[in-house]
Motif scaffolding. Structure first.
Motif, mmCIF file in Angstrom:
data_model
loop_
_atom_site.group_PDB
_atom_site.id
_atom_site.type_symbol
_atom_site.label_atom_id
_atom_site.label_comp_id
_atom_site.label_asym_id
_atom_site.label_seq_id
_atom_site.Cartn_x
_atom_site.Cartn_y
_atom_site.Cartn_z
ATOM 1 N N TYR A 191 -75.686 14.716 28.009
ATOM 2 C CA TYR A 191 -76.722 15.466 28.603
ATOM 3 C C TYR A 191 -77.236 14.739 29.794
ATOM 4 O O TYR A 191 -77.308 13.598 29.774
ATOM 5 C CB TYR A 191 -77.576 15.692 27.384
ATOM 6 N N VAL A 192 -77.583 15.356 30.852
ATOM 7 C CA VAL A 192 -78.370 15.041 31.892
ATOM 8 C C VAL A 192 -79.690 15.449 32.139
ATOM 9 O O VAL A 192 -79.780 16.620 32.099
ATOM 10 C CB VAL A 192 -77.683 15.319 33.337
ATOM 11 N N ARG A 193 -80.472 14.395 32.434
ATOM 12 C CA ARG A 193 -81.918 14.966 32.163
ATOM 13 C C ARG A 193 -82.750 14.022 33.294
ATOM 14 O O ARG A 193 -82.471 12.878 33.620
ATOM 15 C CB ARG A 193 -82.644 14.454 30.858
ATOM 16 N N HIS A 194 -83.669 14.728 33.989
ATOM 17 C CA HIS A 194 -84.444 14.124 35.148
ATOM 18 C C HIS A 194 -85.734 13.341 34.322
ATOM 19 O O HIS A 194 -86.214 13.849 33.465
ATOM 20 C CB HIS A 194 -85.084 15.079 36.002
ATOM 21 N N GLN A 195 -85.721 12.142 35.365
ATOM 22 C CA GLN A 195 -86.890 11.400 34.376
ATOM 23 C C GLN A 195 -87.825 10.948 35.564
ATOM 24 O O GLN A 195 -87.318 10.815 36.963
ATOM 25 C CB GLN A 195 -86.375 9.872 34.060
ATOM 26 N N GLY A 196 -88.986 11.243 35.496
ATOM 27 C CA GLY A 196 -90.014 10.986 36.620
ATOM 28 C C GLY A 196 -90.608 12.168 37.059
ATOM 29 O O GLY A 196 -90.501 13.282 36.457
ATOM 30 N N GLU A 197 -91.414 12.066 38.122
ATOM 31 C CA GLU A 197 -92.197 13.166 38.714
ATOM 32 C C GLU A 197 -91.045 14.103 39.571
ATOM 33 O O GLU A 197 -90.072 13.468 40.050
ATOM 34 C CB GLU A 197 -93.260 12.621 39.695
ATOM 35 N N GLN A 198 -91.357 15.198 39.563
ATOM 36 C CA GLN A 198 -90.652 16.199 40.419
ATOM 37 C C GLN A 198 -90.574 15.777 41.722
ATOM 38 O O GLN A 198 -91.436 15.520 42.529
ATOM 39 C CB GLN A 198 -91.390 17.608 40.232
ATOM 40 N N GLY A 199 -89.075 15.746 42.352
ATOM 41 C CA GLY A 199 -89.000 15.112 43.693
ATOM 42 C C GLY A 199 -88.851 13.901 43.900
ATOM 43 O O GLY A 199 -88.527 13.043 44.778
ATOM 44 N N ALA A 200 -89.117 12.989 42.555
ATOM 45 C CA ALA A 200 -88.855 11.460 42.594
ATOM 46 C C ALA A 200 -88.258 11.058 41.108
ATOM 47 O O ALA A 200 -87.981 11.827 40.423
ATOM 48 C CB ALA A 200 -90.200 10.809 42.699
#
Length: 78
Positions: free
Chosen positions: A32-41
């Motif tokens: 699974y791939v997941r974004h960590q941090g604020e949107q755009g960063a």
């Protein structure tokens, strides 16, 4: 498999999936791939099917490429 009236159906498995079976379902084939941090960063983390973090990448495309390079099927977590 038993129905609501507790009768066994022919040709259906009698065993029920355990919690451990469910937790390991897909473990050897998906990541699974997941974004960590604020949107755009931030960065993208890669997780095994059981939730264990197994890697990170600077962007989604690189994360998906890394997963495929290890012969796993990438899935997005929203």
């Amino acid at each position: 498999m038993k129905t609501a009236d507790n009768k066994q159906h022919d040709g259906m498995a009698a065993e029920i999936m355990t919690t451990a079976d469910l937790a390991s379902w897909g473990l050897p084939i998906v990541a699974y791939v997941r974004h960590q941090g604020e949107q755009g960063a931030g960065s993208w983390t890669i997780h095994a099917a059981d939730g264990t973090t197994i890697g990170a990448a600077p962007d989604r495309a690189t994360a998906f490429a890394a997963v495929r390079q290890h012969e796993l099927e990438p899935l997005s977590v929203h």
